[in-house]
Design a protein around this motif. Structure first.
Motif, mmCIF file in Angstrom:
data_model
loop_
_atom_site.group_PDB
_atom_site.id
_atom_site.type_symbol
_atom_site.label_atom_id
_atom_site.label_comp_id
_atom_site.label_asym_id
_atom_site.label_seq_id
_atom_site.Cartn_x
_atom_site.Cartn_y
_atom_site.Cartn_z
ATOM 1 N N GLN A 195 8.685 -43.206 12.861
ATOM 2 C CA GLN A 195 8.826 -44.010 14.078
ATOM 3 C C GLN A 195 8.043 -43.342 15.235
ATOM 4 O O GLN A 195 7.259 -43.995 15.919
ATOM 5 N N ASP A 196 8.253 -42.039 15.425
ATOM 6 C CA ASP A 196 7.533 -41.308 16.496
ATOM 7 C C ASP A 196 6.035 -41.330 16.242
ATOM 8 O O ASP A 196 5.235 -41.540 17.137
ATOM 9 N N CYS A 246 16.399 -47.763 14.271
ATOM 10 C CA CYS A 246 15.090 -47.394 14.850
ATOM 11 C C CYS A 246 14.251 -48.646 15.141
ATOM 12 O O CYS A 246 13.090 -48.530 15.551
ATOM 13 N N PRO A 305 2.249 -54.602 19.794
ATOM 14 C CA PRO A 305 3.274 -53.594 20.057
ATOM 15 C C PRO A 305 4.700 -54.166 20.098
ATOM 16 O O PRO A 305 5.672 -53.433 19.948
ATOM 17 N N LYS A 307 4.595 -44.716 16.957
ATOM 18 C CA LYS A 307 4.616 -45.029 18.398
ATOM 19 C C LYS A 307 3.421 -44.391 19.089
ATOM 20 O O LYS A 307 2.827 -44.950 19.994
ATOM 21 N N LYS A 308 3.092 -43.161 18.642
ATOM 22 C CA LYS A 308 1.977 -42.415 19.267
ATOM 23 C C LYS A 308 0.614 -42.906 18.814
ATOM 24 O O LYS A 308 -0.382 -42.650 19.458
#
Ligand code: DQA
Length: 153
Positions: free
Chosen positions: A147-148, A49, A5, A151-152
């Motif tokens: 990006q979102d 980002c 991560p 991330k999820k």
């Protein structure tokens, strides 16, 4: 692909045929930016980002497919504007379907408010999202979406 991560996400942008001539194409559909200027915006947005971005432009279907195959092991996500191939390339559709990573389809113009043949996208169903009609902002929105999404994941 990275499982760490802390590691920077790597995304890739693929521009399809004739997009090398942006700036000379119909400005009312595609905006005024040249491909170089669009790529600078893409790089700046990806950097903001916190993502690494590689950008390619190919006029040939084969090169797009080869690149999609190669990216399956090295990229976390892909943004593709298949350009005219959007409307009929089952080969590009199959190559996208084979990928274990998310792919976002983008278009500068609103393909749903143009000629009938542009209203069909054979690649849309195998992408996680389709963004169109916002000129360069379509790409920038795709970066933020990816990006979102990543991330999820
Ligand atoms: C395009 C739309 C396609 O119909 C066209 O062939 C392109 C560009 C767009 O970005 O709006 O070359 O994908």
């Amino acid at each position: 692909m990275s499982d760490d991560p802390q590691k920077k996400l790597k995304i890739c942008v693929i521009h399809g045929p004739n997009l090398n001539l942006l700036g000379h194409r119909d400005k009312s559909q595609y905006g005024t930016l040249t491909l170089d200027k669009l790529n600078r915006l893409i790089r700046r947005t990806a950097e903001a980002c916190g993502m690494d971005v590689s950008i390619y432009q190919f006029n040939s279907e084969e090169k797009i497919i080869r690149t999609l195959h190669r990216l399956r092991k090295v990229s976390d996500g892909i943004i593709i504007n298949p350009a005219a191939y959007t409307h009929y390339s089952y080969a590009i559709r199959d190559a996208i379907e084979l990928l274990p990573i998310p792919v976002v389809e983008v278009h500068l113009s609103n393909i749903y408010e143009r000629e009938e043949f542009r209203k069909i996208s054979v690649t849309r169903d195998v992408c996680v999202r389709q963004i169109y009609g916002k000129k360069e902002e379509s790409y920038l929105e795709a970066i933020r979406y990816l990006q979102d999404y990543l991330k999820k994941a």
